[in-house]
Each structure stands twice: as structure tokens, then as C-alpha cells.
Design an enzyme around this catalytic site. Sequence first.
Site, PDB file in Angstrom:
ATOM      1  N   CYS A  87      -4.319 -20.176  34.829  1.00  0.00           N
ATOM      2  CA  CYS A  87      -3.019 -20.564  34.293  1.00  0.00           C
ATOM      3  C   CYS A  87      -2.444 -21.738  35.103  1.00  0.00           C
ATOM      4  O   CYS A  87      -2.957 -22.845  35.022  1.00  0.00           O
ATOM      5  CB  CYS A  87      -2.083 -19.356  34.241  1.00  0.00           C
ATOM      6  SG  CYS A  87      -0.669 -19.566  33.145  1.00  0.00           S
ATOM      7  N   HIS A 134      -5.253 -14.660  31.921  1.00  0.00           N
ATOM      8  CA  HIS A 134      -5.200 -13.911  33.183  1.00  0.00           C
ATOM      9  C   HIS A 134      -6.150 -12.718  33.135  1.00  0.00           C
ATOM     10  O   HIS A 134      -5.800 -11.660  32.591  1.00  0.00           O
ATOM     11  CB  HIS A 134      -3.779 -13.399  33.434  1.00  0.00           C
ATOM     12  CG  HIS A 134      -2.783 -14.454  33.750  1.00  0.00           C
ATOM     13  ND1 HIS A 134      -2.332 -14.688  35.033  1.00  0.00           N
ATOM     14  CD2 HIS A 134      -2.143 -15.347  32.953  1.00  0.00           C
ATOM     15  CE1 HIS A 134      -1.443 -15.682  35.014  1.00  0.00           C
ATOM     16  NE2 HIS A 134      -1.315 -16.090  33.761  1.00  0.00           N
ATOM     17  N   GLU A 169      -6.762 -10.658  35.430  1.00  0.00           N
ATOM     18  CA  GLU A 169      -6.202  -9.547  36.202  1.00  0.00           C
ATOM     19  C   GLU A 169      -5.154  -8.758  35.412  1.00  0.00           C
ATOM     20  O   GLU A 169      -4.778  -7.650  35.819  1.00  0.00           O
ATOM     21  CB  GLU A 169      -5.590 -10.070  37.511  1.00  0.00           C
ATOM     22  CG  GLU A 169      -4.223 -10.727  37.409  1.00  0.00           C
ATOM     23  CD  GLU A 169      -4.211 -12.140  36.862  1.00  0.00           C
ATOM     24  OE1 GLU A 169      -3.131 -12.775  36.884  1.00  0.00           O
ATOM     25  OE2 GLU A 169      -5.259 -12.624  36.394  1.00  0.00           O
TER      26      GLU A 169
END
Length: 202
Positions: A96, A180, A182
Site C-alpha cells: 500500500c 494488505h 496481513e
Amino acid sequence: MRRIGISTRLDAISGRDERRDALDARWAPLLWHLGYVPVALSNSLTDVQSYLEALNPSGFILSGGNDIGSAPDRDRLEKGVLDFSLERRLPVLGVCRGMQFINDYCGGSLVKVSGHVATRHSLVGRWAKDHGFGIVNSYHSQAILKDTLSGDLVSLAESEDGIVEALLHRTLPWLGIMWHPEREKVPSENDLALLKNHFNGE
């Protein structure tokens, strides 16, 4: 085990006269599961090159958070990370903001966009199809378009509205993604393979 340095968000804490380095706690188990030692990087050390030499990492993740220019200490740290990685040809994954920072470092720029915050969307392009990336999460209000992409970088995948969602440096082991890994409740096997292949040099 290979150490992976991860840049951290820089937050000013209202009412406490504190600035804090912050990192999504989900990064650590994700990297540990893949066999890496995650090391959160401090934004406050000014001699970045000596700091990174002492750390002696195998690669870096430039994580999300903080628009470029809003946290100068973080910008300085991440510039130092890319300087260090350029000299040693270390792998870097930009996530990002981290992908945007790679583009900025290489001379590209950003534009404001709408419809890409807290949503999911499709990826298009041969690379996305070959690597199994169909629908990804999205949490950004700024973006890279093909005409704002640095000439040192190549677009790997776009969203259906033309925003660059993954990129690769033409000569260095630097990869960027706008989603993302995660933040997925269950880590995607495609994301895990992407991380492992990138940091193992495959």
C-alpha cells in the site's frame, strides 16, 4: 532464519505528548509462519545506514499507513531502507503506502482516487491471473496510474478502473502490492507464496 525489517506507522498520541511507532500485530505471526524473523523498524534513529548495517536484514517490507509527506521521520527511514537495499540488492516488498513510496523514490507520483477505501475489488492482467489473484482488499485514497508510474517500474496488475495494483522494479528485487496480506482473516495461500518466493529469491 532470515530477518525481515518492517517499517512502522508513526502516530502522534493525543493527550499523551507521545509519538509511537506502530505496526499491525498480524504481520509478526504471518512472517514467522513463513520462517522469517520479523523486526519492526524505528523511525527515530537518524543514522539510518548504521542502524540497518547493525540489523543486517535479509530484506524489508515497507508497510501501510501515513500518507507520504505526513510523517517526515518515517519518510527518511524508508528512503534509507531503499538506499540500503539499492546498494546491496536486497528484496523489498512495498505494501500500500510502501508500494507508493517505491514509486515516489523512483520518480513517480500519486493521484487522489475514490472508491478504494475499506472495500474489495478485482485485479486484471496476466500476472494477476498467473498468480491466482482475483479479488483483493483495498484501503487507499491515493493511487498510481500508468502515466504516473516511474519509468524504472513496470505495472504487473491493475484494478478494473485503471489503478496500478502491483508493480515490479525493472532491475532490482523490489515488488509492490496495494492490498494488505496481513489483514485477511485467513492468510491467502497466494499471498503466502508471493511473500515466500520474493524473499527467497524465487
